[in-house]
Scaffold this active site. Structure first.
Site, short mmCIF file in Angstrom:
data_model
loop_
_atom_site.label_atom_id
_atom_site.label_comp_id
_atom_site.label_asym_id
_atom_site.label_seq_id
_atom_site.Cartn_x
_atom_site.Cartn_y
_atom_site.Cartn_z
N ASP A 167 1.07 -1.27 -0.35
CA ASP A 167 0.21 0.21 0.08
C ASP A 167 1.22 0.83 0.30
O ASP A 167 1.55 1.59 1.22
CB ASP A 167 -1.06 0.15 1.21
CG ASP A 167 -1.86 1.30 1.75
OD1 ASP A 167 -1.77 1.84 0.16
OD2 ASP A 167 -2.75 0.89 1.71
N HIS A 168 0.87 2.02 -1.22
CA HIS A 168 1.55 2.71 -1.01
C HIS A 168 1.04 4.42 -0.40
O HIS A 168 2.36 5.15 -0.23
CB HIS A 168 2.02 3.83 -2.54
CG HIS A 168 3.11 4.22 -3.64
ND1 HIS A 168 3.72 4.45 -2.61
CD2 HIS A 168 3.77 4.13 -4.35
CE1 HIS A 168 5.45 4.57 -3.20
NE2 HIS A 168 5.11 4.52 -4.13
#
Ligand code: CAO
Length: 455
Positions: A423-424
Site C-alpha cells: 500500500d503506497h
C-alpha cells in the site's frame, strides 16, 4: 404468537456462523426485512433480517456466540412494524425489483435467501436501518452492546458523519470512505443509497459490481449461466474494494534458494513425521514472521479517517490457498512464536481444511499480511492484490535452476522469483525494495536475520 427467527441454511456445508452484531433489543419495533443480527460465515459478514414485522420479544444470542443452523436468534411478536409513508412505498418498490433479480439469479447455494442478498452491495434496504440508527445515535452507550458498538464506531470517525452505524458498516464492507460520500437525506444524512451512488459515480462499483454492461452473448453463440458461488463473491468484494481504495505497487526481486532447497530436502522427513510438509511456503511464513518485525509498516493497517497507521504487536500471517470453491486465506496466528515444524504442520492442516470445506470463519480472521505462493503451478512473476485492511502481500513464483555468474564462471543455482505488493499510502518505494531485499537475503542465509538481536 411469537415468531422465531432461526439461523437459516446459508450455503452448502456451512453449518455454523459467528454472531458479529446484535442490532435489536427486546421491546424494539421492527419492520419486515429489517436487519436483526449480523453473522459471519467463511469470510462473509451478512445480516439476517426479520421476516415479519412486530416487536422483539427475546434475543437469544450474544455478540461473539458461535451458533448452528436452526438455532433460535430472535423472537418477534407479530404486529405492525411501524413506519409508513413514502419511504415504505420506496422500500416495497425496491423489494419488487430485488424479487425479480433474485429469480434471475436463482442461486441454489443461497437457501437462506434474503440475508445473502442483504449483504451484497446494492441490494440493501435503507429505511429500517435509518430508523435504527437514529435511536442508536441518541441513546446512552451503557444501554447495551448495540449502543457500545455504535459508539466505538463513532469514535473511529474524526468528524461526526450523519450516517447510521449500518450504513457506515455497509460503506466499510465495500471499501468506501464514508467521509467521501455526499448525503442526500435531511441535514445531509447519508443513506445506503447514497453510498451506492458514490460507488457508481466512482467508476466501478463496490462489492464486485463493475458497472460494465453485458451484451446479449447469445448473438455470438450459446452460453450457460452458473452461480459464481459465495467464495468467489467474497473474493470479488474484497478485490474490488482493494483495487478501488488502495494505491498499490508491486516490486520484484529474486532469491538464490539453492541452500534452502538442500535444507528442505534434508529435514523434510523429520517434519513429515510430525505430520506436516516442509514446503517453500512454510519456510517463507517463518521468514515473513521476522520480516514483519523488522518492517512494521508491512504489519500495519491504515485508518484513513483518523489519518493514523495502526501498528500491530502480533504477527498473524494469512496464506492464500487455491480450493475448488475459489481462493481462501486461512491465517496462522502468532507465526513468530512457532517453530518451523509447527508452522509446517499447521499450514498443512489449514490448507487441507480449506480444500475440504472444513475451515471455520475464525480460522480466516485477523491476518496482518498474506503470502501467496503460485510456484507449485508456475509463472515467473505476478502482482497479487492486497487483502484489505492489510498493507502488503508477498507473491512467490516458481523457483527454477538458472545459470548464475559467480566467481568468474556460470554456475547452476536455484532462483526463486518474489514480488511484494504494498500500500503506497503507508509504504514508500524504497521501503518496499528494502523489505524484499531483506527477504531474499534471509532466504539465502536464514541465520543472518538472527544477527540483529532482540527479535
Ligand atoms: N517454486 C518451485 N516449486 C514450488 C514452489 C515454488 N515457489 N512452491 C511449491 N512448489 C512445489 C513444491 O515443492 C511441491 O513439489 P513436490 O510435490 O515435488 O514437493 C509442489 O510444488 C506442490 O507444493 P504444495 O502445494 O504441496 O505446497 P506449497 O506449500 O508449496 O503450497 C499452498 C501450499 C497452499 C500455498 C498451495 O497449495 C496453493 O494453494 N497455492 C495457490 C495459492 C494461490 O492461489 N495464490 C493466488 C492467490 S491471489 O494472490
Amino acid at each position: 404468537m411469537a415468531h422465531e427467527i432461526k439461523l437459516p441454511e446459508i450455503a452448502e456445508n456451512v453449518e455454523s456462523a459467528a454472531v458479529i452484531e446484535v442490532m435489536v433489543s427486546p421491546g424494539d419495533t421492527v419492520e419486515k426485512d429489517q436487519p436483526l443480527i449480523e453473522i459471519e460465515t467463511e469470510k462473509a459478514a451478512t445480516e439476517v433480517p426479520a421476516d415479519v414485522a412486530g416487536t422483539v420479544e427475546e434475543v437469544f444470542v450474544n455478540e461473539g456466540d458461535e451458533i448452528k443452523v436452526g438455532d433460535r436468534m430472535v423472537s418477534i411478536k407479530e404486529g405492525d412494524g411501524g413506519g409508513g409513508g413514502e419511504e415504505k412505498e420506496e422500500q416495497q418498490k425496491e423489494d419488487k425489483k430485488e424479487g425479480k433479480k433474485k429469480k434471475e439469479k436463482a442461486e441454489p447455494e443461497a437457501k437462506g435467501g434474503k440475508k445473502e442478498e442483504q449483504a451484497e452491495a446494492g441490494k440493501g434496504k435503507d429505511k429500517p436501518e435509518e430508523e435504527e440508527a437514529e435511536s442508536e445515535e441518541e441513546e446512552e452507550p451503557e444501554k447495551g452492546k448495540k449502543q457500545k458498538a455504535a459508539a466505538d464506531r463513532r469514535e473511529q470517525d474524526i468528524e461526526p458523519v450523519p450516517a447510521s452505524p449500518s450504513v457506515r458498516r455497509f460503506a466499510r464492507e465495500i471499501g468506501v470512505d464514508i467521509h467521501s460520500v455526499t448525503g442526500n437525506g435531511p441535514g445531509g444524512r447519508i443513506s445506503r443509497e447514497d453510498v451506492k451512488k458514490a460507488v457508481r459515480e466512482g467508476a466501478a462499483g463496490g462489492g464486485g459490481r463493475t458497472g460494465i454492461s453485458l451484451p446479449d452473448f447469445s448473438q455470438f453463440g450459446s452460453t450457460e449461466r452458473k452461480p459464481m458461488g459465495r467464495v468467489k463473491e467474497i473474493t470479488a468484494e474484497n478485490t474490488t474494494a482493494s483495487w478501488q481504495n488502495i494505491p498499490q505497487v508491486t516490486h520484484f526481486d529474486e532469491a538464490d534458494v539453492t541452500e534452502l532447497e538442500a535444507f528442505r530436502k534434508k529435514y523434510g522427513g523429520a517434519v513429515k513425521e510430525a505430520g506436516g510438509k516442509l514446503t517453500v511456503t512454510a519456510i517463507i511464513v517463518k521468514i515473513m514472521a521476522e520480516a514483519l518485525k523488522t518492517f512494521p509498516a508491512f504489519n500495519a493497517s491504515l485508518d484513513i479517517a483518523k489519518k493514523e497507521i495502526i501498528y500491530k504487536d502480533y504477527i498473524n500471517i494469512g496464506v492464500a490457498v487455491d480450493t475448488p470453491r475459489g481462493l481462501l486465506v486461512p491465517v496462522i496466528r502468532n507465526a513468530d512464536r512457532k517453530s518451523l515444524t509447527a508452522l509446517a504442520v499447521e499450514l498443512t492442516e489449514l490448507a487441507e481444511k480449506a480444500r475440504n470445506k472444513k475451515i471455520s470463519p475464525d480460522e480466516m480472521k485477523g491476518g496482518n499480511f498474506t503470502v501467496s505462493n503460485l510456484g507449485g503451478i508456475g509463472g515467473t512473476g505476478f502482482t497479487p492484490v492486497i487483502f484489505p485492511p492489510q498493507s502488503a502481500i508477498l507473491a512467490v513464483s516458481r523457483a527454477k535452476t538458472a545459470p548464475v555468474f559467480k566467481d568468474g564462471e556460470f554456475v547452476p543455482r536455484m532462483i526463486l522469483p518474489l514480488g511484494v505488493t504494498y500500500d503506497h499510502r503507508i509504504i514508500d518505494g524504497a521501503e518496499g525494495a528494502a523489505f524484499l531485499r531483506w527477504t531474499c537475503a534471509a532466504l539465502e542465509n536464514p541465520l543472518a536475520m538472527y544477527l540483529e538481536g532482540g527479535k
